[in-house]
Design an enzyme around this catalytic site. Structure first.
Site, short mmCIF file in Angstrom:
data_model
loop_
_atom_site.label_atom_id
_atom_site.label_comp_id
_atom_site.label_asym_id
_atom_site.label_seq_id
_atom_site.Cartn_x
_atom_site.Cartn_y
_atom_site.Cartn_z
N GLN A 116 0.82 -1.21 0.00
CA GLN A 116 0.00 0.00 0.00
C GLN A 116 0.86 1.27 0.00
O GLN A 116 0.48 2.29 -0.58
CB GLN A 116 -0.93 -0.02 1.23
CG GLN A 116 -2.13 0.90 1.12
CD GLN A 116 -3.28 0.30 0.32
OE1 GLN A 116 -3.61 -0.86 0.49
NE2 GLN A 116 -3.87 1.07 -0.56
N LYS A 131 -2.72 -0.91 6.64
CA LYS A 131 -3.71 -1.94 6.32
C LYS A 131 -4.17 -2.59 7.61
O LYS A 131 -3.44 -2.58 8.60
CB LYS A 131 -3.09 -3.01 5.42
CG LYS A 131 -4.09 -3.85 4.67
CD LYS A 131 -4.49 -3.18 3.36
CE LYS A 131 -5.57 -3.90 2.62
NZ LYS A 131 -5.78 -3.34 1.27
N ASP A 171 -11.85 -3.76 1.82
CA ASP A 171 -11.01 -4.73 1.10
C ASP A 171 -11.87 -6.01 1.07
O ASP A 171 -13.11 -5.92 1.18
CB ASP A 171 -9.65 -4.93 1.80
CG ASP A 171 -8.63 -5.65 0.92
OD1 ASP A 171 -7.99 -5.00 0.09
OD2 ASP A 171 -8.48 -6.88 1.04
P1 NDP Z 1 -14.64 -8.91 -2.17
O1 NDP Z 1 -14.77 -9.40 -0.80
O2 NDP Z 1 -15.66 -7.98 -2.71
O3 NDP Z 1 -14.52 -10.12 -3.20
C1 NDP Z 1 -13.50 -11.08 -3.06
C2 NDP Z 1 -13.68 -12.14 -4.12
O4 NDP Z 1 -12.54 -12.97 -4.15
C3 NDP Z 1 -14.85 -13.04 -3.89
O5 NDP Z 1 -15.34 -13.48 -5.11
C4 NDP Z 1 -14.22 -14.18 -3.07
O6 NDP Z 1 -14.91 -15.40 -3.16
C5 NDP Z 1 -12.88 -14.30 -3.74
N1 NDP Z 1 -11.89 -14.77 -2.76
C6 NDP Z 1 -11.51 -14.16 -1.61
N2 NDP Z 1 -10.61 -14.87 -0.94
C7 NDP Z 1 -10.40 -15.95 -1.68
C8 NDP Z 1 -9.58 -17.08 -1.53
N3 NDP Z 1 -8.76 -17.21 -0.45
N4 NDP Z 1 -9.61 -18.01 -2.51
C9 NDP Z 1 -10.42 -17.86 -3.59
N5 NDP Z 1 -11.22 -16.82 -3.78
C10 NDP Z 1 -11.22 -15.89 -2.85
O7 NDP Z 1 -13.18 -8.25 -2.24
P2 NDP Z 1 -12.61 -7.17 -3.27
O8 NDP Z 1 -13.20 -7.37 -4.62
O9 NDP Z 1 -12.72 -5.85 -2.63
O10 NDP Z 1 -11.07 -7.56 -3.29
C11 NDP Z 1 -10.50 -8.46 -4.23
C12 NDP Z 1 -9.02 -8.21 -4.35
O11 NDP Z 1 -8.79 -6.86 -4.77
C13 NDP Z 1 -8.20 -8.35 -3.05
O12 NDP Z 1 -6.92 -8.82 -3.37
C14 NDP Z 1 -8.10 -6.93 -2.54
O13 NDP Z 1 -6.99 -6.76 -1.68
C15 NDP Z 1 -7.91 -6.20 -3.85
N6 NDP Z 1 -8.22 -4.77 -3.85
C16 NDP Z 1 -9.42 -4.29 -3.43
C17 NDP Z 1 -9.68 -2.94 -3.46
C18 NDP Z 1 -11.00 -2.38 -3.08
O14 NDP Z 1 -11.17 -1.18 -3.23
N7 NDP Z 1 -11.96 -3.16 -2.63
C19 NDP Z 1 -8.67 -1.99 -3.91
C20 NDP Z 1 -7.46 -2.60 -4.43
C21 NDP Z 1 -7.26 -3.94 -4.37
P3 NDP Z 1 -15.79 -15.93 -1.90
O15 NDP Z 1 -17.05 -15.11 -1.95
O16 NDP Z 1 -16.01 -17.38 -2.16
O17 NDP Z 1 -14.97 -15.67 -0.66
O1 2IT Z 2 -5.88 -2.48 -1.55
C1 2IT Z 2 -6.40 -1.36 -1.61
O2 2IT Z 2 -5.87 -0.41 -2.21
C2 2IT Z 2 -7.71 -1.17 -0.96
N1 2IT Z 2 -8.27 -2.12 -0.42
C3 2IT Z 2 -8.35 0.18 -0.94
C4 2IT Z 2 -7.79 1.04 0.16
C5 2IT Z 2 -8.46 2.36 0.37
O3 2IT Z 2 -8.06 3.01 1.35
O4 2IT Z 2 -9.34 2.77 -0.38
#
Ligand code: NDP
Ligand code: 2IT
Length: 450
Positions: A116, A131, A171
């Site tokens: 981050q 984080k 997240d």
């Molecule tokens: P969500 O909780 O909205 O979605 C996560 C998705 O990934 C779900 O489909 C989940 O499936 C799947 N998943 C999670 N853990 C696992 C695992 N161990 N094995 C397989 N599938 C898994 O999270 P986000 O979409 O917010 O986040 C997804 C990724 O993006 C993460 O790496 C996060 O750190 C990154 N990210 C998120 C940001 C944000 O703004 N939200 C910003 C930047 C990066 P299930 O429902 O079965 O658990």
């Molecule tokens: O991994 C990421 O950049 C996030 N989950 C978003 C962090 C934020 O402060 O919006």
């Protein structure tokens, strides 16, 4: 004082981290990935070696670990662990999401916090890196249970955050519902309406337009910039996307808006293939509204099918967007994607691609965008939310999306330029790490040994 060579310095610091953080595999992976690219930067800037920048950068400024007790719907007492790692505040207050997932531990939160720092530096938004999260598993919990957990979590976290101190967001497992519950508890305890203390709030009470969409949209904007350099575009290309949460959903939406066809989505049980292109309304209904399994999608959508287990990387496409979790795309997956003709891989998730897979893509000439550049749109829009909160203003969707688009263009340009400067044009891993590192290191140097 004779300085060590950049290579020896990187080796020394890596050894210290390996000793001090033995067993923290995700954290060590993230540290090695960055440090392994920095020798050319250190060669140009010996003052960073002299100033002990690397030694300080790999050690979090502060870490909190706390008990989170709550009662479930059967009135049983449950206990989870809460963590907040405040990694680096040279460029601004700590900023970064909270993850609620059973796999959360200190190593996972430290890897995310470390990444981050660099991601936030690339946004140019004056935010430091942090984080947090918990091993709480929201799956199958009632809204009331999630609320009680969030309230208990915030009852401790409140001591460590603030709009000028540390600003959490979402997240994995933390979205608008959880941010709402946590904001409510923060407001109740502090008796202050401090809107800028959390981002990803509801748009009716201080949240920014397009924050929900920003990470997925931003990743596709980054892919578009990368492809444009290679005289290609999203239009007409098929995309395989993993995950079906916040990031995946809006990556799929933007691919479709730009004339591409997203044909997969997944969750931790399996994946769906829809050759006609993902029906977004159905995906949002199944995963967003109903919080059901992705297999439900295939049951309701003729022409699509569900594969239990397995991986979306077996499905041929020109574009790949890993948007689920860390280390979900391995060397073997990379080889399959390459033999199926993939042209660009863009990380929507944090560190989803294993080191051998990154090497395979780069060796095969596949465009590869690391998450700390490609998924920076989410946190960048969080910073825009903080600006709007501070100014007590609210931007419309058009302005919000166009600011996001502009930031992603700038992140791409800074990353590409640094890859050229340090000798490997188009190596976005080198570019992202070095461009971000210089910004953070310069600020640390100017602020003295702290
Ligand atoms: P969500 O909780 O909205 O979605 C996560 C998705 O990934 C779900 O489909 C989940 O499936 C799947 N998943 C999670 N853990 C696992 C695992 N161990 N094995 C397989 N599938 C898994 O999270 P986000 O979409 O917010 O986040 C997804 C990724 O993006 C993460 O790496 C996060 O750190 C990154 N990210 C998120 C940001 C944000 O703004 N939200 C910003 C930047 C990066 P299930 O429902 O079965 O658990
Ligand atoms: O991994 C990421 O950049 C996030 N989950 C978003 C962090 C934020 O402060 O919006």
């Amino acid at each position: 004082m004779t300085l060590p060579t950049p290579e020896a310095h990187v080796r020394d610091v890596t050894e210290v981290v390996e000793r001090r953080s033995a067993g923290e595999s995700e954290f060590l992976q993230a540290v090695r990935e960055v440090l392994d690219t920095l020798a050319p930067v250190l060669a140009e800037h010996p003052e960073f070696i002299e100033g002990g920048i690397l030694e300080r950068l790999v050690e979090p400024e502060r870490q909190y670990i706390f008990r989170v007790p709550w009662t479930d719907d059967q009135n049983r007492v449950q206990v989870n662990r809460g963590i907040r790692v405040q990694f680096n505040s040279a460029l601004g207050p700590y900023k970064g999401g909270l993850r609620f997932h059973p796999s959360v531990n200190l190593s996972v939160i430290k890897f995310l916090g470390f990444e981050q720092i660099f991601k936030n530096a690339l946004t140019s938004q004056r935010i430091g890196g942090g984080k947090g999260g918990s091993d709480f598993d929201p799956t199958g919990k009632s809204d009331a249970e999630v609320m009680r957990f969030c309230q208990s979590f915030m009852t401790e976290l409140v001591h460590h955050i603030g709009e000028h101190t540390d600003i959490p967001a979402g997240d994995i497992g933390v979205g608008a519902r959880e941010i709402g519950f946590m904001f409510g508890q923060y407001r109740r305890i502090t008796q202050r309406y401090e809107a800028g203390v959390l981002t990803g709030k509801g748009v009716g009470w201080g949240g920014a337009e397009v924050r929900t969409e920003a990470t997925g949209y931003g990743a596709v904007f980054f892919a578009e910039e990368m492809l444009a350099r290679a005289s290609q575009g999203i239009e007409g290309y098929r995309a395989v996307v993993s995950g079906s949460g916040n990031v995946a959903t809006y990556a799929i939406e933007k691919v479709e808006q730009l004339g591409g066809k997203a044909i997969t989505a997944s969750d931790s049980s399996g994946y769906i293939v829809d050759e006609a292109g993902i029906d977004l309304d159905l995906l949002k209904q199944v995963k967003g509204v109903e919080r059901a399994r992705i297999s439900e999608y295939a049951e309701r959508r003729p022409g699509s099918h569900y594969v239990a287990g397995g991986s979306v990387w077996d499905v041929p496409a020109e574009l790949a967007f890993p948007c689920a979790t860390q280390n979900e795309l391995t060397g073997a997956h990379a080889r399959t994607l390459i033999s199926n003709g993939v042209r660009a891989v863009t990380e929507g998730a944090n560190m989803p691609t294993t080191p051998d897979a990154v090497e395979a893509f780069q060796g095969a000439g596949v465009l590869f965008a690391p998450g700390k550049a490609a998924n920076a749109g989410g946190v960048a829009t969080s910073a825009l939310e903080m600006s709007q909160n501070a100014a007590r203003s609210r931007w419309d969707r058009d302005k919000s999306e166009s600011r996001l688009h502009g930031i992603m263009r700038d992140v791409h340009e800074a990353t590409y330029d640094a890859s050229e400067r340090y000798g490997k044009p188009g190596d976005y891993v080198l570019g992202a790490n070095s461009a971000a590192f210089v910004r953070v290191a310069q600020a640390m140097l100017e602020q003295g040994v702290i």
